[in-house]
Motif scaffolding. Structure first.
Motif, PDB file in Angstrom:
ATOM      1  N   ASP A 145       0.956  -1.157   0.072  1.00 41.01           N
ATOM      2  CA  ASP A 145      -0.105  -0.171  -0.208  1.00 41.01           C
ATOM      3  C   ASP A 145       0.923   1.139  -0.113  1.00 41.01           C
ATOM      4  O   ASP A 145       0.558   2.217  -0.871  1.00 41.01           O
ATOM      5  N   VAL A 146       1.874   1.293   0.860  1.00 43.42           N
ATOM      6  CA  VAL A 146       2.835   2.339   1.021  1.00 43.42           C
ATOM      7  C   VAL A 146       3.638   2.587  -0.336  1.00 43.42           C
ATOM      8  O   VAL A 146       4.063   3.603  -0.875  1.00 43.42           O
ATOM      9  N   LEU A 147       4.262   1.433  -0.669  1.00 46.64           N
ATOM     10  CA  LEU A 147       5.006   1.341  -1.888  1.00 46.64           C
ATOM     11  C   LEU A 147       4.279   1.975  -2.989  1.00 46.64           C
ATOM     12  O   LEU A 147       4.846   2.751  -3.654  1.00 46.64           O
ATOM     13  N   GLY A 148       2.778   1.291  -3.130  1.00 46.14           N
ATOM     14  CA  GLY A 148       2.107   2.021  -4.279  1.00 46.14           C
ATOM     15  C   GLY A 148       2.070   3.436  -4.290  1.00 46.14           C
ATOM     16  O   GLY A 148       2.007   4.121  -5.225  1.00 46.14           O
ATOM     17  N   GLY A 149       1.799   3.925  -3.077  1.00 40.86           N
ATOM     18  CA  GLY A 149       1.652   5.377  -3.069  1.00 40.86           C
ATOM     19  C   GLY A 149       2.716   6.181  -3.250  1.00 40.86           C
ATOM     20  O   GLY A 149       2.890   7.195  -3.600  1.00 40.86           O
ATOM     21  N   ALA A 150       3.880   5.760  -2.833  1.00 40.63           N
ATOM     22  CA  ALA A 150       5.183   6.414  -3.002  1.00 40.63           C
ATOM     23  C   ALA A 150       5.530   6.424  -4.508  1.00 40.63           C
ATOM     24  O   ALA A 150       5.920   7.419  -4.874  1.00 40.63           O
ATOM     25  N   LEU A 151       5.166   5.320  -5.053  1.00 40.82           N
ATOM     26  CA  LEU A 151       5.623   5.288  -6.490  1.00 40.82           C
ATOM     27  C   LEU A 151       4.657   6.191  -7.442  1.00 40.82           C
ATOM     28  O   LEU A 151       4.977   6.972  -8.125  1.00 40.82           O
ATOM     29  N   LEU A 152       3.331   6.492  -6.735  1.00 42.42           N
ATOM     30  CA  LEU A 152       2.334   7.238  -7.446  1.00 42.42           C
ATOM     31  C   LEU A 152       2.684   8.743  -7.412  1.00 42.42           C
ATOM     32  O   LEU A 152       2.907   9.436  -8.028  1.00 42.42           O
ATOM     33  N   GLY A 153       3.070   8.878  -6.113  1.00 40.13           N
ATOM     34  CA  GLY A 153       3.421  10.251  -5.687  1.00 40.13           C
ATOM     35  C   GLY A 153       4.500  10.827  -6.314  1.00 40.13           C
ATOM     36  O   GLY A 153       4.719  11.892  -6.754  1.00 40.13           O
TER      37      GLY A 153
END
Length: 199
Positions: A145-153
């Protein structure tokens, strides 16, 4: 792997109050801290102001994209999917888990700073990473979840750094800065920081 890392971090936090207490405090205050940092950068002027405007725009756009993704994926949070195995340290809404909004915004801001100043960008990335790890350790998110958010941001910040977009954002930041400087006239902190020491 996703679940194993979650349980390892969550279990460590639940058995180490010396880590869990300050981590909970930081994660809980992170929105105010990052918003305050953006405000200070705007007031500072120079490249800091441009980084702040770029980071704010990137965070907003990335969060909007994240809302669409979260409705499509609709992944339950760890404490919902596994209430017996995940310790939740504070009450939280049982909304969709993927991607992490906090990681999305934090990495959008951190990468915007990194693209304009390496030293301060590394500091911002460290705080964003601590936030992401903290969200997992507190049972609020899976690592993905946080990896996906980090990549998106980070991806949105990189997209907005492309030359045509960057020029428009910098112009917007400069225009906003002129308004701020009329209300709070001061010499930009970024300019003072660039001067050699007189010691």
């Amino acid at each position: 792997m996703d679940t194993a890392i979650l349980h390892a971090l969550n279990g460590f936090a639940s058995h180490h109050d010396g880590v869990e207490d300050p981590l909970s405090l930081y994660v809980g205050a992170s929105e105010i801290l990052f918003a305050g940092a953006l405000a200070l950068l705007v007031l500072a002027g120079g490249w800091m102001r441009r980084a702040a405007i770029a980071g704010g725009l990137a965070a907003g756009l990335a969060l909007a994209c994240g809302q669409v993704v979260s409705r499509i994926v609709d992944r339950p949070r760890p404490f919902v999917a596994d209430p017996a195995g995940v310790h939740l340290f504070a009450r939280h809404v049982a909304d969709a888990s993927f991607p992490s909004d906090h990681a999305t915004a934090a990495f959008a801001i951190a990468v915007a700073v990194l693209l304009r100043n390496r030293r301060w960008g590394v500091v911002a990335l460290a705080f964003a990473t601590l936030l992401a790890v903290g969200r997992v350790a507190l049972g609020l998110h899976y690592p993905s979840d946080v990896l996906g958010g980090a990549l998106l941001g980070a991806g949105v910040s990189l997209l907005l750094f492309v030359t045509p977009m960057r020029a428009r954002i910098d112009a917007l930041a400069d225009a906003a800065g002129r308004l701020v400087d009329r209300v709070l006239p001061r010499r930009p902190l970024a300019d003072r920081a660039a001067e050699p020491s007189r010691r």
